[in-house]
Design an enzyme around this catalytic site. Structure first.
Site, PDB file in Angstrom:
ATOM      1  N   HIS A   1      -1.488  -1.259  -4.110  1.00  0.00           N
ATOM      2  CA  HIS A   1      -2.732  -0.831  -3.470  1.00  0.00           C
ATOM      3  C   HIS A   1      -2.711   0.692  -3.278  1.00  0.00           C
ATOM      4  CE1 HIS A   1      -6.300  -1.662  -0.971  1.00  0.00           C
ATOM      5  NE2 HIS A   1      -5.859  -0.733  -0.145  1.00  0.00           N
TER       6      HIS A   1
ATOM      7  N   SER B   1       0.844  -1.199   0.000  1.00  0.00           N
ATOM      8  CA  SER B   1       0.000   0.000   0.000  1.00  0.00           C
ATOM      9  C   SER B   1       0.875   1.244   0.000  1.00  0.00           C
ATOM     10  CB  SER B   1      -0.907   0.008   1.228  1.00  0.00           C
ATOM     11  OG  SER B   1      -1.529   1.272   1.331  1.00  0.00           O
TER      12      SER B   1
ATOM     13  N   HIS C   1      -8.518   1.512  -3.861  1.00  0.00           N
ATOM     14  CA  HIS C   1      -9.461   1.374  -2.737  1.00  0.00           C
ATOM     15  C   HIS C   1     -10.039   2.753  -2.431  1.00  0.00           C
ATOM     16  CE1 HIS C   1      -9.799   0.330   1.873  1.00  0.00           C
ATOM     17  NE2 HIS C   1     -10.981   0.490   1.309  1.00  0.00           N
TER      18      HIS C   1
ATOM     19  N   ASP D   1      -4.745   3.883  -1.743  1.00  0.00           N
ATOM     20  CA  ASP D   1      -5.781   4.273  -0.782  1.00  0.00           C
ATOM     21  C   ASP D   1      -6.244   5.702  -1.019  1.00  0.00           C
ATOM     22  OD1 ASP D   1      -6.158   1.982   0.922  1.00  0.00           O
ATOM     23  OD2 ASP D   1      -4.112   2.315   1.643  1.00  0.00           O
TER      24      ASP D   1
ATOM     25  N   ASP E   1      -7.102  -5.986   4.590  1.00  0.00           N
ATOM     26  CA  ASP E   1      -6.417  -4.688   4.549  1.00  0.00           C
ATOM     27  C   ASP E   1      -6.400  -4.082   5.946  1.00  0.00           C
ATOM     28  OD1 ASP E   1      -5.470  -2.160   3.941  1.00  0.00           O
ATOM     29  OD2 ASP E   1      -7.122  -1.625   2.608  1.00  0.00           O
TER      30      ASP E   1
ATOM     31  N   MET F   1     -12.041  -5.245   5.724  1.00  0.00           N
ATOM     32  CA  MET F   1     -11.145  -4.341   6.460  1.00  0.00           C
ATOM     33  C   MET F   1     -10.801  -4.963   7.809  1.00  0.00           C
ATOM     34  SD  MET F   1     -10.481  -1.768   4.508  1.00  0.00           S
ATOM     35  CE  MET F   1      -9.445  -0.972   5.751  1.00  0.00           C
TER      36      MET F   1
ATOM     37  N   MET G   1     -12.045   5.146  -0.380  1.00  0.00           N
ATOM     38  CA  MET G   1     -12.676   5.436   0.916  1.00  0.00           C
ATOM     39  C   MET G   1     -13.254   6.839   0.807  1.00  0.00           C
ATOM     40  SD  MET G   1      -9.709   3.698   3.192  1.00  0.00           S
ATOM     41  CE  MET G   1      -8.622   3.707   1.791  1.00  0.00           C
TER      42      MET G   1
ATOM     43  N   MET H   1      -8.685   8.666  -0.026  1.00  0.00           N
ATOM     44  CA  MET H   1      -9.483   9.113   1.132  1.00  0.00           C
ATOM     45  C   MET H   1      -9.902  10.566   0.938  1.00  0.00           C
ATOM     46  SD  MET H   1      -7.308   7.468   4.251  1.00  0.00           S
ATOM     47  CE  MET H   1      -6.507   5.866   4.118  1.00  0.00           C
TER      48      MET H   1
END
Ligand code: DX5
Ligand code: ZN
Length: 225
Positions: free
Chosen positions: A40, A16, A73, A42, A182, A144, A75, A44
């Protein structure tokens, strides 16, 4: 750039980049082996989670730097609005949170229609039952194992019941999704998750925070092999 690759045979380790040093982004992306690892990403938004990271611009930069499978991913709230921009940026898989989707089936269908693999994530407080109606239309279920928002948190072992239940559901229904975990993944916790049925192992801090990230990645691969 070299041709994009899509390793889909588990076990798969997904470093990640949340824990990478972004002033040395190219070096961070040179670490995963495109033939077997995923990268990966992330995303956000400071609404769905308290943290704020990056958007399609950085995913597009990653796309230029590596032919590896980009596992994005999201979020974020209203993720359906961002499917096309992340796919254009080069995402190979787009994972949305069940808790963030007004219409999960439509969002997953839009992801697949874009050409990306469709992932659905559930937060620690969300039972697997809540995702059950969508499991048949998934390429990847992300369980998660920390509260989403930050790297470096402690692994929640009590999430492994959802992993084994997802595996049992998949067997019963002949479904084909991968099971990804994750949060708090390091050698020992990855082993536990592997035993419960997890197949894709996201790891930020335990790889990019290690004194020697290449060695750490090698150990993690070996611990789930
Ligand atoms: C957490 C993110 C994770 C994070 C994991 O909200 O979804 O992908 O990078 O970080 P570690 O491996 O440090 O727990
Ligand atoms: Zn993540």
């Amino acid at each position: 750039m070299r041709e994009r690759v899509q390793p889909l045979t588990p076990p798969i380790v997904a470093p990640s980049i949340l824990s990478a040093d972004f002033s040395r982004f190219a070096e961070a992306l040179a670490l995963p082996d495109p033939a077997r690892d995923w990268v990966h990403c992330d995303v956000m938004d400071n609404h769905f989670v308290p943290n704020l990271t990056f958007g399609p611009l950085i995913v597009a930069a990653a796309r230029k730097l590596t032919p590896a499978f980009l596992d994005v991913h999201l979020m974020i709230e209203t993720p359906e609005r961002m499917v096309a921009p992340f796919r254009s940026a080069g995402a190979d898989q787009i994972t949305v949170h069940l808790e963030a989707c007004a219409d999960p089936a439509a969002t997953l269908a839009a992801i697949r229609a874009s050409g990306a693999r469709a992932g659905l994530a559930i937060k620690p407080g969300t039972p697997l039952d809540a995702a059950e109606a969508f499991l048949g239309a998934l390429d990847c279920l992300l369980v998660m194992t920390v509260e989403p928002g930050f790297g470096g948190q402690a692994f929640m072992a009590d999430m492994l019941g959802k992993v084994s239940a997802a595996k049992a559901w998949r067997e019963q229904h002949g479904a084909g999704f991968l099971i990804e975990v994750d949060g708090g993944i390091a050698d020992a916790t990855a082993k536990q998750a592997r035993a419960a049925g997890a197949e894709v192992f996201v790891a930020g801090h335990s790889i990019y925070g290690a004194a020697n990230p290449i060695t750490a990645l090698g150990y993690l691969r070996a611990s789930v092999a």
